[in-house]
Design an enzyme around this catalytic site. Structure first.
Site, PDB file in Angstrom:
ATOM      1  N   LYS A 137       0.848  -1.198   0.000  1.00  0.00           N
ATOM      2  CA  LYS A 137       0.000   0.000   0.000  1.00  0.00           C
ATOM      3  C   LYS A 137       0.881   1.244   0.000  1.00  0.00           C
ATOM      4  CE  LYS A 137      -0.262  -0.328   5.033  1.00  0.00           C
ATOM      5  NZ  LYS A 137      -0.974  -1.000   6.137  1.00  0.00           N
ATOM      6  N   TYR A 153      16.065  30.029   8.806  1.00  0.00           N
ATOM      7  CA  TYR A 153      14.792  30.569   9.294  1.00  0.00           C
ATOM      8  C   TYR A 153      14.726  30.552  10.820  1.00  0.00           C
ATOM      9  CZ  TYR A 153      12.765  30.446   4.614  1.00  0.00           C
ATOM     10  OH  TYR A 153      12.486  30.676   3.285  1.00  0.00           O
TER      11      TYR A 153
HETATM   12  C1  LIG Z   1      -0.125  -1.937   6.810  1.00  0.00           C
HETATM   13  C2  LIG Z   1      -0.668  -3.231   7.315  1.00  0.00           C
HETATM   14  C3  LIG Z   1       0.166  -4.351   7.505  1.00  0.00           C
HETATM   15  C4  LIG Z   1       1.671  -4.289   7.405  1.00  0.00           C
HETATM   16  O1  LIG Z   1       2.208  -3.789   8.615  1.00  0.00           O
HETATM   17  P1  LIG Z   1       3.791  -3.664   8.853  1.00  0.00           P
HETATM   18  O2  LIG Z   1       3.899  -3.161  10.243  1.00  0.00           O
HETATM   19  O3  LIG Z   1       4.284  -2.677   7.857  1.00  0.00           O
HETATM   20  O4  LIG Z   1       4.360  -5.010   8.658  1.00  0.00           O
HETATM   21  C5  LIG Z   1      -0.445  -5.550   7.843  1.00  0.00           C
HETATM   22  N1  LIG Z   1      -1.797  -5.631   8.002  1.00  0.00           N
HETATM   23  C6  LIG Z   1      -2.601  -4.565   7.859  1.00  0.00           C
HETATM   24  C7  LIG Z   1      -4.066  -4.718   8.080  1.00  0.00           C
HETATM   25  C8  LIG Z   1      -2.071  -3.328   7.527  1.00  0.00           C
HETATM   26  O5  LIG Z   1      -2.885  -2.274   7.396  1.00  0.00           O
END
Ligand SMILES: *Cc1c(COP(=O)(O)O)cnc(C)c1O
Length: 356
Positions: free
Chosen positions: A35, A252
């Site tokens: 994702k 800044y």
């Molecule tokens: C993003 C996500 C993962 C992966 O988690 P990591 O900590 O990056 O391994 C697994 N399951 C779900 C439902 C997620 O949203």
């Protein structure tokens, strides 16, 4: 001419990290979580490098369709399922697997009169209280799904809130086991932290994300100690040098005042590139492979580094913001965030480039 800032994506490291994840998953299969544009690494590049995985997990239909267009034919899980009934046709056409986490989604499937089967991951809220059915509603949800004629394969799913920290998984695991033990369906529960820390509970489908990108899910343990290799290295260069006298102010807000005669490097990378604006003076950074620190406030396109102890550094010297030689976790920790946020925040204007 383009700015000297780019991200190198080490695809061999991705493959290596996948095999490390596999070694913890035993007979379980791997649903590689890609994702957010592959955690900022580029969905297509990541997918090709992880082609040996058993499935991919994404957050949106768009991402799933992109994977199908690349030629991926094995499972793709929509982690949040469908957001509205008009996504169902595309899910069927692309043979996607959808998470089901509330009754509205079941009602949408009931009303849709599916032409061909749709595989589902039925999500239990085992204590994180983000997505999923409460334990007392879970069997009811399952029964309703089973009654939908075109409901395809069913997998039981839940998610840990504290697999990475001292609280551990015992409470949530107990709830999952209570709900799942009477049912004979495959199970998917483990994120990266659970997969590495509790390999006995990898389930039938593990869902690692961050570990595949070579960052540790644990505050207390480095990626290197877990056998992981960093995938994204953010490279830039020194584009200017300033000599400051004691008492001179930098950038800044005059946020840093020289406490000695100082040699300051200006680096082409700022918060519009995804570098955290909240990184304070002292955040680690590499110049010519040597560790030094950022100074003052991060600007939109630039930041300052201390070159006082690095006399050979000059305009054109290479800078590594994070990645090879400097774990992204170290930068994240200094900036009060986590590696996930920094990786995902890589801006579109930061191109991917190979290095000689
Ligand atoms: C993003 C996500 C993962 C992966 O988690 P990591 O900590 O990056 O391994 C697994 N399951 C779900 C439902 C997620 O949203």
């Amino acid at each position: 001419m383009s700015r000297p800032l780019f991200a190198h994506i080490d695809t061999a490291a991705l493959q290596h990290n996948l095999s490390v994840a596999r070694s913890h998953a035993g007979q379980g299969r791997i649903m590689a979580v890609v994702k957010a544009n592959g955690y900022g690494h580029g969905l297509a590049r990541v997918a090709h490098a992880l082609w040996a995985t058993d499935g991919f997990a994404v957050a949106s239909l768009d991402e799933a369709v992109q994977l199908r267009e690349l030629g991926w034919q094995k499972p793709i899980l929509l982690l949040e399922g469908i957001f509205s009934a008009d996504e169902i046709t595309a899910c069927i056409n692309h043979q996607l697997t959808v998470a089901i986490h509330h009754f509205e989604q079941i009602h949408m499937l009931q009303a849709a009169r599916l032409a061909s089967p749709l595989s589902v991951f039925l999500k239990l809220n085992s204590g994180m209280n983000r997505l999923g059915f409460k334990p007392q509603d879970y069997l009811n949800a399952l029964t309703q799904l089973q009654a939908i004629p075109a409901c395809g394969d069913i997998t039981l799913m839940s998610h840990f809130a504290t697999a990475d920290d001292d609280y551990g998984i015992a409470d949530q695991l107990q709830v999952m086991q209570r709900c799942f033990s009477q049912l004979s369906y495959p199970v998917s529960i483990a994120n990266s932290a659970a997969l590495f820390r509790y390999p006995a509970h990898h389930g039938d489908w593990a869902r690692p994300g961050i570990a595949l990108y070579g960052a540790s899910p644990f505050a207390e343990m480095t990626a290197q100690a877990l056998g992981l290799r960093p995938v994204m290295t953010l490279h830039s260069q020194i584009i200017g040098i300033q000599m400051l006298n004691t008492g001179d102010a930098l950038g800044y807000g005059r946020a840093w005042i020289a406490d000695r005669p100082s040699r300051i490097g200006v680096v082409a990378c700022g918060y519009a590139d995804g570098y955290p604006r909240h990184a304070p003076t002292g955040t680690p950074i590499l110049v010519n492979g040597q560790l030094t620190r950022t100074l003052g406030r991060i600007s939109m396109d630039m930041l300052f580094v201390d070159l006082t102890e690095l006399p050979t550094a000059q305009v054109g010297s290479t800078v590594i913001l994070w990645g090879k030689g400097l774990p992204v976790e170290a930068v994240a920790q200094a900036a009060g965030t986590i590696s996930y946020e920094l990786l995902c925040a890589r801006a579109q204007r930061v191109p991917e480039r190979d290095i000689a």
